[in-house]
Design an enzyme around this catalytic site. Structure first.
Site, PDB file in Angstrom:
ATOM      1  N   GLU A  65     -34.735  58.782  20.595  1.00  0.00           N
ATOM      2  CA  GLU A  65     -34.174  58.563  21.618  1.00  0.00           C
ATOM      3  C   GLU A  65     -34.171  60.171  22.398  1.00  0.00           C
ATOM      4  O   GLU A  65     -33.689  61.144  21.632  1.00  0.00           O
ATOM      5  CB  GLU A  65     -32.720  58.102  21.487  1.00  0.00           C
ATOM      6  CG  GLU A  65     -32.705  56.779  21.179  1.00  0.00           C
ATOM      7  CD  GLU A  65     -33.343  55.776  22.101  1.00  0.00           C
ATOM      8  OE1 GLU A  65     -33.699  56.076  23.240  1.00  0.00           O
ATOM      9  OE2 GLU A  65     -33.472  54.804  21.773  1.00  0.00           O
ATOM     10  N   ARG A 120     -23.604  44.737  26.469  1.00  0.00           N
ATOM     11  CA  ARG A 120     -24.152  43.580  26.919  1.00  0.00           C
ATOM     12  C   ARG A 120     -23.997  42.360  26.008  1.00  0.00           C
ATOM     13  O   ARG A 120     -24.019  41.070  26.351  1.00  0.00           O
ATOM     14  CB  ARG A 120     -25.875  43.740  27.049  1.00  0.00           C
ATOM     15  CG  ARG A 120     -26.680  42.544  27.502  1.00  0.00           C
ATOM     16  CD  ARG A 120     -28.170  43.094  27.393  1.00  0.00           C
ATOM     17  NE  ARG A 120     -28.617  43.939  26.345  1.00  0.00           N
ATOM     18  CZ  ARG A 120     -28.862  43.379  25.096  1.00  0.00           C
ATOM     19  NH1 ARG A 120     -28.608  42.052  24.926  1.00  0.00           N
ATOM     20  NH2 ARG A 120     -29.187  44.107  24.064  1.00  0.00           N
ATOM     21  N   CYS A 129     -25.162  51.980  19.810  1.00  0.00           N
ATOM     22  CA  CYS A 129     -25.986  53.338  19.415  1.00  0.00           C
ATOM     23  C   CYS A 129     -25.899  54.302  20.313  1.00  0.00           C
ATOM     24  O   CYS A 129     -25.764  55.603  19.902  1.00  0.00           O
ATOM     25  CB  CYS A 129     -27.336  52.992  19.390  1.00  0.00           C
ATOM     26  SG  CYS A 129     -27.655  51.784  17.945  1.00  0.00           S
ATOM     27  N   HIS A 158     -34.309  55.005  16.798  1.00  0.00           N
ATOM     28  CA  HIS A 158     -34.207  53.385  16.833  1.00  0.00           C
ATOM     29  C   HIS A 158     -35.261  52.986  15.943  1.00  0.00           C
ATOM     30  O   HIS A 158     -36.436  53.274  16.198  1.00  0.00           O
ATOM     31  CB  HIS A 158     -34.296  52.907  18.277  1.00  0.00           C
ATOM     32  CG  HIS A 158     -32.796  52.507  18.790  1.00  0.00           C
ATOM     33  ND1 HIS A 158     -32.494  53.059  19.857  1.00  0.00           N
ATOM     34  CD2 HIS A 158     -31.900  51.717  18.412  1.00  0.00           C
ATOM     35  CE1 HIS A 158     -31.369  52.448  20.115  1.00  0.00           C
ATOM     36  NE2 HIS A 158     -30.895  51.622  19.085  1.00  0.00           N
TER      37      HIS A 158
HETATM   38  N1  PCA Z   1     -28.327  48.871  17.062  1.00  0.00           N
HETATM   39  C1  PCA Z   1     -27.227  48.759  18.343  1.00  0.00           C
HETATM   40  C2  PCA Z   1     -25.972  49.058  17.768  1.00  0.00           C
HETATM   41  C3  PCA Z   1     -26.197  48.972  16.352  1.00  0.00           C
HETATM   42  C4  PCA Z   1     -27.402  48.949  16.007  1.00  0.00           C
HETATM   43  O1  PCA Z   1     -27.921  48.982  14.858  1.00  0.00           O
HETATM   44  C5  PCA Z   1     -27.756  49.401  19.585  1.00  0.00           C
HETATM   45  O2  PCA Z   1     -28.945  49.790  19.620  1.00  0.00           O
HETATM   46  O3  PCA Z   1     -26.850  49.970  20.390  1.00  0.00           O
END
Ligand code: PCA
Length: 186
Positions: A75, A85, A138, A163
């Site tokens: 990110e 959401r 996240c 991610h």
């Molecule tokens: N993904 C979510 C929250 C926890 C996770 O593993 C996110 O992308 O916000």
């Protein structure tokens, strides 16, 4: 190195499976402390503050699941917004509220993004940079950690968010077809 507990309809969270698998390993001279975060903003932030205090880490890599993404993505930015959401694991949904009131609108990742992509490429790992971490937990955690390091004068500590795509277990449980990577590879 943090990962999250399972959330929403996902039976497992590959991020915490990976963080647990790497816990205690030494890579490139760094000892990895793998930690599990709850998918709830207040508890996750409390845990992160405790970890930052206790470990004074040389680098912070936060990870989470983004089911549907085809590759690992770093990110670029965390925004100062919580707009959930779906409900978090406490059943709460926040809308249009700041992560930290009166803080900057956004923080950029302080990880070496390009150098990481190059290293991945050299290692045969496809991946990319994502320009949004979303506005769920996240992003909350990424914003909180960058802000906490900044407020403590520790902005020289590289910190950012990775991610992960689904693993097979997550993909099997999805009602739609999503790409996945074997957990071992993640
Ligand atoms: N993904 C979510 C929250 C926890 C996770 O593993 C996110 O992308 O916000």
């Amino acid at each position: 190195l943090t990962g999250f507990e399972p959330f929403h309809t996902h039976p497992v969270n590959p991020s915490s499976v990976s963080a647990q698998a790497l816990h205690g390993r030494t890579l490139g001279g760094y000892v990895i402390e793998g930690a599990l975060l709850p998918v709830e903003p207040a508890a996750a932030r409390e845990r992160l503050d405790a970890l930052l205090d206790w470990l004074t880490p040389d680098a912070v890599l936060l990870t989470g699941l983004a089911s549907g993404r085809p590759q690992v993505t770093l990110e670029r930015v965390a925004v100062n917004v919580m707009d959930y959401r779906i409900p978090d694991n406490a059943g709460r949904q926040y809308h249009d509220v700041p992560v930290v009131p009166d803080a900057p609108a956004a923080y950029l990742s302080t990880l070496p993004l390009r150098a990481t992509l190059r290293a991945w490429r050299d290692a045969g790992i496809p991946g990319g940079i994502s320009d949004t971490a979303g506005t769920f937990v996240c992003n909350t955690v990424m914003f909180h950690t960058l802000h906490a390091l900044h407020a403590a004068g520790r902005e020289d500590v590289p910190c950012g968010f990775l991610h992960l795509p689904a693993n097979a277990e997550v993909a099997v449980a999805e009602p739609r077809a999503v790409p996945y990577l074997p957990q071992e590879e993640l």
